[in-house]
Design a protein around this motif. Sequence first.
Motif, PDB file in Angstrom:
ATOM      1  N   VAL A 145       0.874  -1.188  -0.077  1.00 21.58           N
ATOM      2  CA  VAL A 145       0.021  -0.039   0.271  1.00 21.58           C
ATOM      3  C   VAL A 145       0.841   1.280   0.129  1.00 21.58           C
ATOM      4  CG1 VAL A 145      -0.386  -0.143   2.413  1.00 21.58           C
ATOM      5  CG2 VAL A 145      -1.631   1.232   1.167  1.00 21.58           C
ATOM      6  N   GLY A 146       0.507   2.243  -0.725  1.00 22.35           N
ATOM      7  CA  GLY A 146       1.161   3.507  -0.744  1.00 22.35           C
ATOM      8  C   GLY A 146       0.743   4.388  -1.795  1.00 22.35           C
ATOM      9  N   GLY A 147       1.148   5.723  -2.103  1.00 23.19           N
ATOM     10  CA  GLY A 147       0.941   6.487  -2.874  1.00 23.19           C
ATOM     11  C   GLY A 147       1.955   6.458  -4.078  1.00 23.19           C
ATOM     12  N   ASP A 148       2.197   7.481  -4.912  1.00 24.19           N
ATOM     13  CA  ASP A 148       3.360   7.726  -5.892  1.00 24.19           C
ATOM     14  C   ASP A 148       3.304   9.035  -6.086  1.00 24.19           C
ATOM     15  OD1 ASP A 148       0.923   8.631  -7.498  1.00 24.19           O
ATOM     16  OD2 ASP A 148       0.755   6.885  -8.520  1.00 24.19           O
ATOM     17  N   GLY A 151       0.427  11.532  -5.666  1.00 32.84           N
ATOM     18  CA  GLY A 151      -0.273  11.878  -4.566  1.00 32.84           C
ATOM     19  C   GLY A 151      -0.128  10.753  -3.300  1.00 32.84           C
ATOM     20  N   SER A 152      -0.765  10.956  -2.427  1.00 30.41           N
ATOM     21  CA  SER A 152      -0.287   9.868  -1.169  1.00 30.41           C
ATOM     22  C   SER A 152      -1.463   9.094  -1.053  1.00 30.41           C
ATOM     23  CB  SER A 152      -0.004  10.847   0.134  1.00 30.41           C
ATOM     24  OG  SER A 152      -1.298  11.691   0.589  1.00 30.41           O
ATOM     25  N   VAL A 153      -1.989   8.606   0.384  1.00 35.04           N
ATOM     26  CA  VAL A 153      -2.741   7.613   0.473  1.00 35.04           C
ATOM     27  C   VAL A 153      -3.411   7.979   1.710  1.00 35.04           C
ATOM     28  CG1 VAL A 153      -3.526   5.331   1.171  1.00 35.04           C
ATOM     29  CG2 VAL A 153      -1.881   5.520  -1.117  1.00 35.04           C
ATOM     30  N   ASP A 154      -4.797   8.164   1.959  1.00 36.05           N
ATOM     31  CA  ASP A 154      -5.407   8.250   3.263  1.00 36.05           C
ATOM     32  C   ASP A 154      -6.301   7.116   3.772  1.00 36.05           C
ATOM     33  OD1 ASP A 154      -5.804  10.190   5.589  1.00 36.05           O
ATOM     34  OD2 ASP A 154      -7.646  10.252   4.655  1.00 36.05           O
ATOM     35  N   ASN A 155      -6.407   7.187   4.902  1.00 38.93           N
ATOM     36  CA  ASN A 155      -7.506   6.020   5.453  1.00 38.93           C
ATOM     37  C   ASN A 155      -7.651   4.723   4.829  1.00 38.93           C
ATOM     38  OD1 ASN A 155      -9.552   5.614   7.235  1.00 38.93           O
ATOM     39  ND2 ASN A 155     -11.097   6.598   5.729  1.00 38.93           N
ATOM     40  N   GLN A 181       4.414  13.363  -0.778  1.00 39.59           N
ATOM     41  CA  GLN A 181       3.537  13.474   0.361  1.00 39.59           C
ATOM     42  C   GLN A 181       3.277  12.313   1.241  1.00 39.59           C
ATOM     43  OE1 GLN A 181      -0.128  14.764  -1.583  1.00 39.59           O
ATOM     44  NE2 GLN A 181       0.799  16.967  -1.950  1.00 39.59           N
ATOM     45  N   PRO A 182       3.261  12.615   2.611  1.00 36.15           N
ATOM     46  CA  PRO A 182       3.168  11.531   3.239  1.00 36.15           C
ATOM     47  C   PRO A 182       1.936  10.583   3.288  1.00 36.15           C
ATOM     48  CG  PRO A 182       3.153  13.188   4.815  1.00 36.15           C
ATOM     49  CD  PRO A 182       3.326  13.660   3.260  1.00 36.15           C
TER      50      PRO A 182
END
Length: 208
Positions: A145-148, A151-155, A181-182
Amino acid sequence: TTAPPGSRPIGVLILESYRPITPHSISFADCEIDHLRHGLTFYHEGHVLERCHIHDNYGIPPETGHTQGIYVSGADMTIRDCLFVNNGKPDSWFDHNLYISHGTGYLIERNTIRSSLDGIKLRGSNDTIVRDNVIHDMNLGAISVGGDDSGSVDNVVIERNLVYDTVDAITVKSQSGTQLQPSTNIVIRNNIFHSNRGTAPIGGDYAG
């Protein structure tokens, strides 16, 4: 399909790129999709895949490009009570049984995923739940799991999954390019990992 390699189709494609009304809330249940160059692709919103057997979908030369058991990008999709076996090319860490890409509101639950290179890739997928899945006999990883760089990932909640005989159980990291972004609010709880291995046979970017 009886088509030769190079001419084989994908199993299911839900996509509307021209008309203003997009397909939504389509359900597939009790289907078998196998021996194609790619299993399913779902765009838009509200689709459900349940109690299906998705197996042996991968590219054969001269076929090129990435191939997944299912590729999903949209909103409010559900994948549950399915069996995924041996999807994706065995020598590419870009191919997955489930590729969940850039959307929101995904529910992935009670699936069995086995005998492949990679399990579930969550890339840029917000408000997502992955729970009560059994993932085993993977030559790379179970859940990543993660962004790129977009953008990031939330929730994201990853819970009550059983993972064994994989190289990595769960990894949290940038999925492609440079994530600036975290990612936030990723909860990993009450999972069971056992009998996992330390070395991926093809290398790749999921060490951990």
